[in-house]
Write an enzyme that holds these catalytic residues in place. Structure first.
Site, mmCIF file in Angstrom:
data_model
loop_
_atom_site.group_PDB
_atom_site.id
_atom_site.type_symbol
_atom_site.label_atom_id
_atom_site.label_comp_id
_atom_site.label_asym_id
_atom_site.label_seq_id
_atom_site.Cartn_x
_atom_site.Cartn_y
_atom_site.Cartn_z
ATOM 1 N N LYS A 96 43.749 28.499 44.930
ATOM 2 C CA LYS A 96 43.400 28.108 46.278
ATOM 3 C C LYS A 96 42.430 29.092 46.937
ATOM 4 C CE LYS A 96 48.223 26.836 46.983
ATOM 5 N NZ LYS A 96 49.445 27.287 47.709
ATOM 6 N N GLY A 97 42.322 30.285 46.364
ATOM 7 C CA GLY A 97 41.592 31.368 47.025
ATOM 8 C C GLY A 97 40.154 31.036 47.398
ATOM 9 N N GLU A 101 33.967 31.264 42.395
ATOM 10 C CA GLU A 101 35.199 32.078 42.479
ATOM 11 C C GLU A 101 35.179 32.928 43.747
ATOM 12 O OE1 GLU A 101 38.042 32.671 41.697
ATOM 13 O OE2 GLU A 101 38.459 32.624 39.562
ATOM 14 N N ASP A 102 36.360 33.176 44.284
ATOM 15 C CA ASP A 102 36.447 34.101 45.408
ATOM 16 C C ASP A 102 36.357 35.542 44.904
ATOM 17 O OD1 ASP A 102 38.805 33.132 44.240
ATOM 18 O OD2 ASP A 102 40.046 34.092 45.741
ATOM 19 N N ASP A 128 38.318 39.805 39.236
ATOM 20 C CA ASP A 128 39.051 41.069 39.193
ATOM 21 C C ASP A 128 39.075 41.544 37.738
ATOM 22 O OD1 ASP A 128 40.799 43.132 39.663
ATOM 23 O OD2 ASP A 128 42.382 41.939 40.536
HETATM 24 C C1 PRP Z 1 42.720 35.088 42.190
HETATM 25 C C2 PRP Z 1 41.272 34.613 42.258
HETATM 26 C C3 PRP Z 1 40.892 34.416 40.826
HETATM 27 C C4 PRP Z 1 41.781 35.379 40.089
HETATM 28 C C5 PRP Z 1 40.958 36.564 39.677
HETATM 29 O O1 PRP Z 1 43.552 34.002 42.203
HETATM 30 O O2 PRP Z 1 41.130 33.426 42.984
HETATM 31 O O3 PRP Z 1 41.123 33.104 40.387
HETATM 32 O O4 PRP Z 1 42.824 35.802 40.972
HETATM 33 O O5 PRP Z 1 41.727 37.475 38.980
HETATM 34 P P1 PRP Z 1 41.355 37.959 37.511
HETATM 35 O O6 PRP Z 1 39.869 38.207 37.462
HETATM 36 O O7 PRP Z 1 42.143 39.247 37.391
HETATM 37 O O8 PRP Z 1 41.798 36.942 36.517
HETATM 38 P P2 PRP Z 1 45.122 34.103 42.527
HETATM 39 O O9 PRP Z 1 45.871 34.207 41.237
HETATM 40 O O10 PRP Z 1 45.351 35.165 43.535
HETATM 41 O O11 PRP Z 1 45.471 32.668 43.126
HETATM 42 P P3 PRP Z 1 44.908 31.910 44.413
HETATM 43 O O12 PRP Z 1 43.449 31.608 44.130
HETATM 44 O O13 PRP Z 1 45.726 30.670 44.528
HETATM 45 O O14 PRP Z 1 45.082 32.805 45.622
#
Ligand code: PRP
Length: 192
Positions: free
Chosen positions: A53-54, A109-110, A113
């Site tokens: 959802k981010g 992507e938001d 990481d």
């Molecule tokens: C976040 C973000 C990415 C992911 C990045 O999602 O939206 O999809 O983490 O992390 P990574 O590069 O370490 O894989 P999150 O799991 O927080 O879920 P959300 O989007 O529902 O908030």
């Protein structure tokens, strides 16, 4: 210079240590990214794909900054467990509605990481035969990267802060903050 929290959001922002990006800073960068994408994809009818959802605020603003024909689709993903997340295993809860075969796809992507989520999703999408597949990420947290991700359109590089707001959550809260803030460490460690 310290960035101010909008007065009407001060109550909701008690757990925010500091504003990382203001609404205006985000807006300006999104406008620039949108113009760049519009220029690069003129006549190509790109399909913007977001993983919920981010990405909700970023994608909503980004499409309105791209003045050419675009289509939008969403995926929803989740990790089975933190161990599996560490291994880059992602569960697709909702797949795309549209076919991406021969389409010009931009994965939005938001935050990138570790890169594990995106690495998995990009491999899965690439196997469907898109005409092209690029990444547009608002935030790039390079210090925790475990797998290299080619980010064609990038909003901001950032240190390893725990950030919330503008779609990003902590325990599903704070997604509605109009700015991106750094969460107080004591909130993360459950001391209040
Ligand atoms: C976040 C973000 C990415 C992911 C990045 O999602 O939206 O999809 O983490 O992390 P990574 O590069 O370490 O894989 P999150 O799991 O927080 O879920 P959300 O989007 O529902 O908030």
């Amino acid at each position: 210079m310290k960035k101010n929290i909008p007065v009407e959001f001060q109550e909701l922002s008690r757990d925010i240590q500091e504003v990382f990006l203001t609404q205006e800073e985000i807006h300006q960068r999104v406008i620039d990214l949108g113009s760049e994408i519009a220029r690069d994809y003129a006549g190509k009818k790109p399909l913007l794909v977001g993983a919920l959802k981010g990405v909700m605020c970023f994608l909503a603003d980004l499409v309105r900054a791209i003045p050419i024909v675009v289509e939008v689709d969403f995926m929803a993903v989740s990790s089975y467990s933190s161990e599996e997340r560490d291994r880059g295993v992602v569960r697709v809860i909702k797949d795309l509605d549209l076919s991406i075969t021969d389409r010009h796809v931009i994965f939005v992507e938001d935050v990138v990481d570790t890169g594990l989520t995106l690495n998995y999703l990009l491999r899965s999408l690439q196997a469907r035969g898109p005409a092209s597949l690029e990444v547009c990420a608002l935030l790039n947290k390079t210090s925790r990267r475990l797998v290299e991700i080619p980010i064609r359109y990038k909003g901001f590089d950032m240190p390893d802060y725990f950030i919330v707001g503008y779609g990003l959550d902590y325990g599903e809260r704070y997604r509605n903050l109009p700015f991106i803030g750094i969460l107080k460490p004591e909130v993360l460690f459950g001391k209040n």
